[in-house]
Motif scaffolding. Structure first.
Motif, PDB file in Angstrom:
ATOM      1  N   ARG A   1       0.843  -1.202   0.000  1.00 44.93           N
ATOM      2  CA  ARG A   1       0.000   0.000   0.000  1.00 44.93           C
ATOM      3  C   ARG A   1       0.882   1.258   0.000  1.00 44.93           C
ATOM      4  O   ARG A   1       0.558   2.260  -0.650  1.00 44.93           O
ATOM      5  CB  ARG A   1      -0.935   0.020   1.203  1.00 44.93           C
ATOM      6  N   GLY A   2       1.998   1.189   0.719  1.00 47.28           N
ATOM      7  CA  GLY A   2       2.944   2.296   0.689  1.00 47.28           C
ATOM      8  C   GLY A   2       3.501   2.518  -0.703  1.00 47.28           C
ATOM      9  O   GLY A   2       3.696   3.664  -1.141  1.00 47.28           O
ATOM     10  N   LEU A   3       3.748   1.424  -1.427  1.00 54.26           N
ATOM     11  CA  LEU A   3       4.227   1.517  -2.810  1.00 54.26           C
ATOM     12  C   LEU A   3       3.174   2.189  -3.697  1.00 54.26           C
ATOM     13  O   LEU A   3       3.509   3.008  -4.562  1.00 54.26           O
ATOM     14  CB  LEU A   3       4.531   0.111  -3.337  1.00 54.26           C
ATOM     15  N   ALA A   4       1.896   1.844  -3.467  1.00 56.41           N
ATOM     16  CA  ALA A   4       0.811   2.459  -4.235  1.00 56.41           C
ATOM     17  C   ALA A   4       0.767   3.962  -4.016  1.00 56.41           C
ATOM     18  O   ALA A   4       0.579   4.738  -4.963  1.00 56.41           O
ATOM     19  CB  ALA A   4      -0.528   1.828  -3.845  1.00 56.41           C
ATOM     20  N   VAL A   5       0.963   4.381  -2.767  1.00 56.36           N
ATOM     21  CA  VAL A   5       0.951   5.815  -2.454  1.00 56.36           C
ATOM     22  C   VAL A   5       2.173   6.506  -3.060  1.00 56.36           C
ATOM     23  O   VAL A   5       2.072   7.576  -3.660  1.00 56.36           O
ATOM     24  CB  VAL A   5       0.920   6.025  -0.922  1.00 56.36           C
ATOM     25  N   GLU A   6       3.349   5.864  -2.919  1.00 60.62           N
ATOM     26  CA  GLU A   6       4.594   6.460  -3.409  1.00 60.62           C
ATOM     27  C   GLU A   6       4.570   6.683  -4.909  1.00 60.62           C
ATOM     28  O   GLU A   6       5.027   7.722  -5.406  1.00 60.62           O
ATOM     29  CB  GLU A   6       5.763   5.556  -3.025  1.00 60.62           C
ATOM     30  N   PHE A   7       4.016   5.730  -5.670  1.00 64.88           N
ATOM     31  CA  PHE A   7       4.027   5.828  -7.132  1.00 64.88           C
ATOM     32  C   PHE A   7       2.681   6.264  -7.710  1.00 64.88           C
ATOM     33  O   PHE A   7       2.502   6.262  -8.928  1.00 64.88           O
ATOM     34  CB  PHE A   7       4.474   4.501  -7.744  1.00 64.88           C
ATOM     35  N   ASN A   8       1.744   6.619  -6.827  1.00 65.86           N
ATOM     36  CA  ASN A   8       0.465   7.185  -7.252  1.00 65.86           C
ATOM     37  C   ASN A   8      -0.282   6.262  -8.215  1.00 65.86           C
ATOM     38  O   ASN A   8      -0.746   6.675  -9.278  1.00 65.86           O
ATOM     39  CB  ASN A   8       0.684   8.562  -7.896  1.00 65.86           C
ATOM     40  N   VAL A   9      -0.403   4.994  -7.838  1.00 64.70           N
ATOM     41  CA  VAL A   9      -1.119   4.020  -8.659  1.00 64.70           C
ATOM     42  C   VAL A   9      -1.992   3.143  -7.768  1.00 64.70           C
ATOM     43  O   VAL A   9      -1.712   2.985  -6.586  1.00 64.70           O
ATOM     44  CB  VAL A   9      -0.141   3.100  -9.441  1.00 64.70           C
ATOM     45  N   PRO A  10      -3.055   2.549  -8.325  1.00 65.20           N
ATOM     46  CA  PRO A  10      -3.749   1.500  -7.588  1.00 65.20           C
ATOM     47  C   PRO A  10      -2.966   0.192  -7.719  1.00 65.20           C
ATOM     48  O   PRO A  10      -2.436  -0.110  -8.794  1.00 65.20           O
ATOM     49  CB  PRO A  10      -5.111   1.416  -8.274  1.00 65.20           C
ATOM     50  N   VAL A  11      -2.862  -0.542  -6.634  1.00 66.27           N
ATOM     51  CA  VAL A  11      -2.240  -1.862  -6.662  1.00 66.27           C
ATOM     52  C   VAL A  11      -3.338  -2.898  -6.458  1.00 66.27           C
ATOM     53  O   VAL A  11      -4.158  -2.780  -5.545  1.00 66.27           O
ATOM     54  CB  VAL A  11      -1.165  -1.995  -5.559  1.00 66.27           C
ATOM     55  N   VAL A  12      -3.358  -3.896  -7.331  1.00 66.72           N
ATOM     56  CA  VAL A  12      -4.339  -4.974  -7.246  1.00 66.72           C
ATOM     57  C   VAL A  12      -3.596  -6.272  -6.989  1.00 66.72           C
ATOM     58  O   VAL A  12      -2.623  -6.588  -7.681  1.00 66.72           O
ATOM     59  CB  VAL A  12      -5.159  -5.095  -8.549  1.00 66.72           C
ATOM     60  N   SER A  13      -4.036  -7.013  -5.973  1.00 67.68           N
ATOM     61  CA  SER A  13      -3.407  -8.295  -5.683  1.00 67.68           C
ATOM     62  C   SER A  13      -4.479  -9.269  -5.211  1.00 67.68           C
ATOM     63  O   SER A  13      -5.675  -8.985  -5.306  1.00 67.68           O
ATOM     64  CB  SER A  13      -2.299  -8.121  -4.628  1.00 67.68           C
ATOM     65  N   ALA A  14      -4.043 -10.411  -4.722  1.00 62.55           N
ATOM     66  CA  ALA A  14      -4.989 -11.452  -4.316  1.00 62.55           C
ATOM     67  C   ALA A  14      -4.442 -12.195  -3.113  1.00 62.55           C
ATOM     68  O   ALA A  14      -3.259 -12.085  -2.768  1.00 62.55           O
ATOM     69  CB  ALA A  14      -5.241 -12.418  -5.476  1.00 62.55           C
ATOM     70  N   THR A  15      -5.308 -12.950  -2.472  1.00 63.62           N
ATOM     71  CA  THR A  15      -4.905 -13.787  -1.340  1.00 63.62           C
ATOM     72  C   THR A  15      -5.769 -15.033  -1.321  1.00 63.62           C
ATOM     73  O   THR A  15      -6.855 -15.068  -1.924  1.00 63.62           O
ATOM     74  CB  THR A  15      -5.026 -13.014  -0.014  1.00 63.62           C
ATOM     75  N   GLN A  16      -5.301 -16.048  -0.623  1.00 61.98           N
ATOM     76  CA  GLN A  16      -6.013 -17.315  -0.544  1.00 61.98           C
ATOM     77  C   GLN A  16      -7.009 -17.314   0.605  1.00 61.98           C
ATOM     78  O   GLN A  16      -6.832 -16.599   1.599  1.00 61.98           O
ATOM     79  CB  GLN A  16      -5.012 -18.463  -0.288  1.00 61.98           C
ATOM     80  N   THR A  17      -8.037 -18.125   0.485  1.00 63.47           N
ATOM     81  CA  THR A  17      -8.928 -18.366   1.616  1.00 63.47           C
ATOM     82  C   THR A  17      -8.302 -19.425   2.522  1.00 63.47           C
ATOM     83  O   THR A  17      -7.398 -20.157   2.125  1.00 63.47           O
ATOM     84  CB  THR A  17     -10.300 -18.891   1.149  1.00 63.47           C
ATOM     85  N   THR A  18      -8.800 -19.479   3.736  1.00 59.31           N
ATOM     86  CA  THR A  18      -8.395 -20.556   4.637  1.00 59.31           C
ATOM     87  C   THR A  18      -9.018 -21.869   4.166  1.00 59.31           C
ATOM     88  O   THR A  18      -9.878 -21.888   3.278  1.00 59.31           O
ATOM     89  CB  THR A  18      -8.872 -20.274   6.064  1.00 59.31           C
ATOM     90  N   ARG A  19      -8.624 -22.954   4.808  1.00 56.90           N
ATOM     91  CA  ARG A  19      -9.205 -24.250   4.455  1.00 56.90           C
ATOM     92  C   ARG A  19     -10.710 -24.243   4.709  1.00 56.90           C
ATOM     93  O   ARG A  19     -11.487 -24.822   3.959  1.00 56.90           O
ATOM     94  CB  ARG A  19      -8.535 -25.356   5.268  1.00 56.90           C
ATOM     95  N   GLY A  20     -11.140 -23.545   5.786  1.00 64.45           N
ATOM     96  CA  GLY A  20     -12.562 -23.464   6.092  1.00 64.45           C
ATOM     97  C   GLY A  20     -13.335 -22.660   5.067  1.00 64.45           C
ATOM     98  O   GLY A  20     -14.511 -22.903   4.820  1.00 64.45           O
ATOM     99  N   GLY A  21     -12.663 -21.674   4.452  1.00 67.55           N
ATOM    100  CA  GLY A  21     -13.331 -20.845   3.464  1.00 67.55           C
ATOM    101  C   GLY A  21     -13.408 -21.481   2.096  1.00 67.55           C
ATOM    102  O   GLY A  21     -14.221 -21.092   1.261  1.00 67.55           O
ATOM    103  N   TYR A  22     -12.544 -22.479   1.847  1.00 67.55           N
ATOM    104  CA  TYR A  22     -12.527 -23.119   0.532  1.00 67.55           C
ATOM    105  C   TYR A  22     -13.817 -23.908   0.327  1.00 67.55           C
ATOM    106  O   TYR A  22     -14.221 -24.714   1.163  1.00 67.55           O
ATOM    107  CB  TYR A  22     -11.325 -24.049   0.420  1.00 67.55           C
ATOM    108  N   GLY A  23     -14.491 -23.689  -0.783  1.00 75.49           N
ATOM    109  CA  GLY A  23     -15.732 -24.392  -1.079  1.00 75.49           C
ATOM    110  C   GLY A  23     -16.947 -23.794  -0.403  1.00 75.49           C
ATOM    111  O   GLY A  23     -18.046 -24.316  -0.528  1.00 75.49           O
ATOM    112  N   ASN A  24     -16.751 -22.699   0.330  1.00 72.68           N
ATOM    113  CA  ASN A  24     -17.850 -22.050   1.035  1.00 72.68           C
ATOM    114  C   ASN A  24     -18.297 -20.836   0.236  1.00 72.68           C
ATOM    115  O   ASN A  24     -17.494 -19.983  -0.115  1.00 72.68           O
ATOM    116  CB  ASN A  24     -17.353 -21.620   2.430  1.00 72.68           C
ATOM    117  N   SER A  25     -19.589 -20.737  -0.044  1.00 76.48           N
ATOM    118  CA  SER A  25     -20.069 -19.619  -0.856  1.00 76.48           C
ATOM    119  C   SER A  25     -20.475 -18.425  -0.005  1.00 76.48           C
ATOM    120  O   SER A  25     -21.059 -17.481  -0.510  1.00 76.48           O
ATOM    121  CB  SER A  25     -21.249 -20.049  -1.731  1.00 76.48           C
TER     122      SER A  25
END
Length: 459
Positions: free
Chosen positions: A332-356
């Motif tokens: 997020r600091g990099l996004a502020v420093e270079f004045n851009v939106p940063v888009v990324s992703a993360t994994q769900t936990t095992r409990g969240g996998y397959g859960n809608s």
């Protein structure tokens, strides 16, 4: 020398002293006598809220303990030589700022060399980019806060200023973000393995490119060519399988036709898994600007959990919460420093996998990530959604807009061509705030019709 000029004006020019003392540091004065006199001035101003006279400095110098005879004599001579100089104020401020910047960079380089020479490994070399970045960021920031009454006009203009957005080509994503992603933000997609995190980012990067935006796609999960393959499938309107049998002349025609339609550029950079962090990305951005004249409008990082931290040494005795939160803060600091939106992703936990009915608590490894993100949404896939060629999007956190607006909605997905698309409004059957299927809430507080629907899904 500029040092003597600065010290003279700190004594005789109170306005200059008040503007520069918050940014000056004793470490910028490398000669012992200049550092000594500067510290006497700084201490006096902080204590008495006024600049000292030469007589005061002589008395304070005489009372100062621990000085060598040589430093005392040179300091006394410097004080004697201080004179009122008729110097243009703006030149003096600019020269003082440049002096601070040069000394800060010099000190950072010397500190970096010391870290590299330290065989004990007490300080991680990963802190070097931060040292240099902080030094390069030295400036005289004249803003000291927002005055509620004095700055009322500025505040009114802010309310009515149209903020620049980088739009999606998906209607409901634009609605929940009030027109697209804003610069200086961190935006996170949460999904299980194979649901479509990379597909989502490749699709959005493809659309950004067609809109004339410069796109930087950083991958640490797949090879550069695999990401480019997905973007090819999206932009050239062919399936991933068809790309391998597409004749060279047909491929060239499609690429040239695409090139004629956009002025944007796309750069894909691959790093080994868990080997790169914000410091490496900062270096890449600077290199791209210098070597290719490429400045991105948006950055995709695939994906956050397999980045490294520039502040915390790999293998350090820290928990995953602290480590992942540090990575999120740095991006997020990099996004502020270079004045851009940063888009990324993360994994769900095992409990969240397959859960809608994925929640923020289903974020794997660290709840510090959603605490840092500006926008966070889950990408959800079930057998029923797959059969319908759809992907559910659920808002988890939204600083752009009210997160209860379109909390859940579906988009179409074409996995063969790595595309997402809007579906007919009649397909938006999940606009209420009830999940289609949640293992944790099955049979609890839901009506008979929904129970029947859930049973069909589970069979």
């Amino acid at each position: 020398m500029i040092e003597k000029t600065i010290i003279s004006h700190l004594v005789f020019n109170e306005a200059f002293a008040r503007k520069t003392l918050p940014f000056l540091k004793d470490e910028y004065f490398h000669n012992h006598h200049e550092k000594t006199v500067y510290k006497l001035i700084d201490t006096y101003v902080k204590k008495y809220n006024s600049t000292p006279t030469k007589e005061v400095l002589h008395i304070e110098l005489k009372n100062k303990e621990g000085l060598s005879e040589n430093t005392y004599k040179e300091s006394k001579t410097l004080i004697d030589d201080l004179t009122v100089e008729n110097t243009e104020v703006q030149w003096l401020l600019d020269s003082t700022e440049k002096f601070c910047q040069e000394k800060a960079i010099y000190n950072a380089i010397m500190a970096s060399i010391k870290i590299l020479d330290d065989k004990t490994g007490a300080t991680s070399t990963g802190s070097i980019p931060t040292l240099l970045s902080d030094a390069l960021g030295v400036s005289f920031d004249v803003s000291i806060g927002h005055d509620y009454f004095a700055n009322a006009d500025d505040r009114f203009d802010f309310y009515h200023r149209k903020e620049e957005h980088i739009p999606f080509d998906l209607e409901l994503l634009n609605k929940i973000t009030k027109g697209g992603l804003v610069r200086k933000t961190l935006n996170i997609a949460l999904a299980g393995t194979g649901v479509g995190k990379s597909l989502f980012m490749c699709h959005c990067a493809s659309y950004n490119l067609t809109q004339g935006k410069n796109v930087l796609y950083i991958t640490m999960e797949m090879a550069e060519e695999k990401i480019a393959e997905r973007i090819d499938a999206n932009l050239l309107n062919v399936t991933v399988d068809e790309l391998s049998i597409l004749p060279k002349d047909s491929y060239d025609k499609k690429i040239n036709r695409l090139k004629e339609k956009t002025v944007g550029k796309l750069v894909i950079k691959e790093y080994p898994t868990a080997s790169a962090g914000s410091g490496h990305f900062r270096h890449l951005l600077n290199e791209l600007r210098i070597k290719r004249n490429f400045v991105p409008d948006i950055i995709y990082i695939d994906y956050l959990n397999i980045c490294s931290s520039s502040r915390i040494k790999s293998g350090s005795n820290v928990n995953s919460y602290t480590y992942i939160k540090a990575i999120a803060e740095e991006l997020r600091g990099l996004a502020v420093e270079f004045n851009v939106p940063v888009v990324s992703a993360t994994q769900t936990t095992r409990g969240g996998y397959g859960n809608s009915d994925v929640e923020l608590t289903d974020t794997s490894e660290s709840f510090g990530l959603p605490a840092t993100a500006d926008l966070m949404f889950a990408l959800i896939s079930t057998e029923e959604l797959e059969d319908r060629g759809q992907l559910m999007v659920k808002q988890l956190k939204n600083r752009y807009n009210d997160p209860t607006l379109h909390r859940r909605f579906v988009v179409g997905i074409d996995r063969a061509k790595m595309r997402l698309f809007d579906v007919d409004s009649s397909e938006q059957t999940l606009q209420d705030d009830k999940p289609v299927f949640s293992k944790s809430s099955f049979g609890q507080g839901i009506d008979a019709e929904r129970k029947e629907k859930l049973k069909k899904l589970m069979n």
